[in-house]
Design a protein around this motif. Structure first.
Motif, PDB file in Angstrom:
ATOM      1  N   THR A 144       5.052 -27.806  -6.205  1.00 54.15           N
ATOM      2  CA  THR A 144       6.390 -27.283  -5.938  1.00 54.15           C
ATOM      3  C   THR A 144       6.991 -26.768  -7.234  1.00 54.15           C
ATOM      4  O   THR A 144       7.151 -27.532  -8.198  1.00 54.15           O
ATOM      5  CB  THR A 144       7.308 -28.383  -5.364  1.00 54.15           C
ATOM      6  N   LEU A 145       7.307 -25.489  -7.263  1.00 50.09           N
ATOM      7  CA  LEU A 145       8.029 -24.909  -8.396  1.00 50.09           C
ATOM      8  C   LEU A 145       9.484 -25.309  -8.222  1.00 50.09           C
ATOM      9  O   LEU A 145      10.124 -24.934  -7.249  1.00 50.09           O
ATOM     10  CB  LEU A 145       7.865 -23.388  -8.408  1.00 50.09           C
ATOM     11  N   THR A 146      10.013 -26.115  -9.140  1.00 45.55           N
ATOM     12  CA  THR A 146      11.377 -26.621  -8.996  1.00 45.55           C
ATOM     13  C   THR A 146      12.416 -25.737  -9.675  1.00 45.55           C
ATOM     14  O   THR A 146      13.591 -25.802  -9.339  1.00 45.55           O
ATOM     15  CB  THR A 146      11.494 -28.065  -9.526  1.00 45.55           C
ATOM     16  N   LYS A 147      11.973 -24.945 -10.645  1.00 46.52           N
ATOM     17  CA  LYS A 147      12.880 -23.953 -11.228  1.00 46.52           C
ATOM     18  C   LYS A 147      12.089 -22.922 -12.020  1.00 46.52           C
ATOM     19  O   LYS A 147      10.973 -23.185 -12.464  1.00 46.52           O
ATOM     20  CB  LYS A 147      13.952 -24.598 -12.095  1.00 46.52           C
ATOM     21  N   GLY A 148      12.688 -21.745 -12.140  1.00 49.00           N
ATOM     22  CA  GLY A 148      12.141 -20.735 -13.008  1.00 49.00           C
ATOM     23  C   GLY A 148      11.315 -19.634 -12.377  1.00 49.00           C
ATOM     24  O   GLY A 148      10.661 -18.887 -13.100  1.00 49.00           O
ATOM     25  N   GLU A 149      11.347 -19.499 -11.060  1.00 49.28           N
ATOM     26  CA  GLU A 149      10.563 -18.427 -10.452  1.00 49.28           C
ATOM     27  C   GLU A 149      10.937 -17.067 -11.048  1.00 49.28           C
ATOM     28  O   GLU A 149      10.068 -16.218 -11.283  1.00 49.28           O
ATOM     29  CB  GLU A 149      10.743 -18.406  -8.933  1.00 49.28           C
ATOM     30  N   ASP A 150      12.222 -16.875 -11.340  1.00 46.17           N
ATOM     31  CA  ASP A 150      12.688 -15.615 -11.915  1.00 46.17           C
ATOM     32  C   ASP A 150      12.291 -15.444 -13.380  1.00 46.17           C
ATOM     33  O   ASP A 150      12.422 -14.356 -13.943  1.00 46.17           O
ATOM     34  CB  ASP A 150      14.204 -15.502 -11.787  1.00 46.17           C
ATOM     35  N   ALA A 151      11.766 -16.495 -14.011  1.00 47.40           N
ATOM     36  CA  ALA A 151      11.365 -16.437 -15.418  1.00 47.40           C
ATOM     37  C   ALA A 151       9.860 -16.231 -15.587  1.00 47.40           C
ATOM     38  O   ALA A 151       9.376 -16.158 -16.712  1.00 47.40           O
ATOM     39  CB  ALA A 151      11.785 -17.721 -16.132  1.00 47.40           C
TER      40      ALA A 151
END
Length: 116
Positions: free
Chosen positions: A48-55
Motif C-alpha cells: 500500500t502506497l500511503t503517500k507520495g504518488e504525485d512525487a
C-alpha cells in the motif's frame, strides 16, 4: 511474511508492505549494481502506497517491463512494480528503505541479471 513500513530518503514517498526478508536478492544488472539495492518481492496486493504518488517518477530500461519508481525530490527508488512470471502483479521493495531493518543481518542471494 511480516509487515514493514518503508519510504524514500526525504519521506515524501511512503508505503506499507508484507515481505519475506528471508528471500532477498541482490542483482548484478547494469541498473541494480549501480544502485546497490537489496530486493524483496511481494504481491502488489500486500503493498500500500500511503503517500507520495504525485512525487513518483518512472524509469524503464532494457525490456521496459519493470516500472522503476523513484522520488522526484530525493531520487531514491524505494520500490518498483512489474508482473511476475505467472502474471501476478508484483512489487520489488528496496529492503534498505524499510524501517527497522538492518541490511547486514540479511543473506541475499546473488541474481545474475547481467546475463539475462
Amino acid at each position: 511474511m511480516a509487515q514493514y513500513q518503508g519510504s524514500c530518503h526525504c519521506g515524501r514517498v511512503a508505503y506499507e508492505v508484507e515481505a519475506d526478508l528471508g528471500q532477498t536478492i541482490t542483482c548484478n544488472c547494469s541498473y541494480c549494481q549501480r544502485r546497490g539495492s537489496i530486493l524483496a518481492f511481494s504481491p502488489a496486493s500486500v503493498f500500500t502506497l500511503t503517500k507520495g504518488e504525485d512525487a513518483l517518477t518512472e524509469y524503464r530500461f532494457n525490456t521496459q517491463k519493470i516500472q522503476h519508481l523513484f522520488c522526484e525530490t530525493c531520487g531514491i527508488e524505494s520500490f518498483a512494480k512489474a508482473t511476475g512470471p505467472d502474471g501476478t502483479p508484483m512489487v520489488a521493495v528496496n529492503v534498505r528503505c524499510l524501517v527497522g531493518v538492518e541490511p547486514g543481518d540479511l543473506s541475499p542471494t546473488q541474481y545474475d541479471g547481467r546475463s539475462r
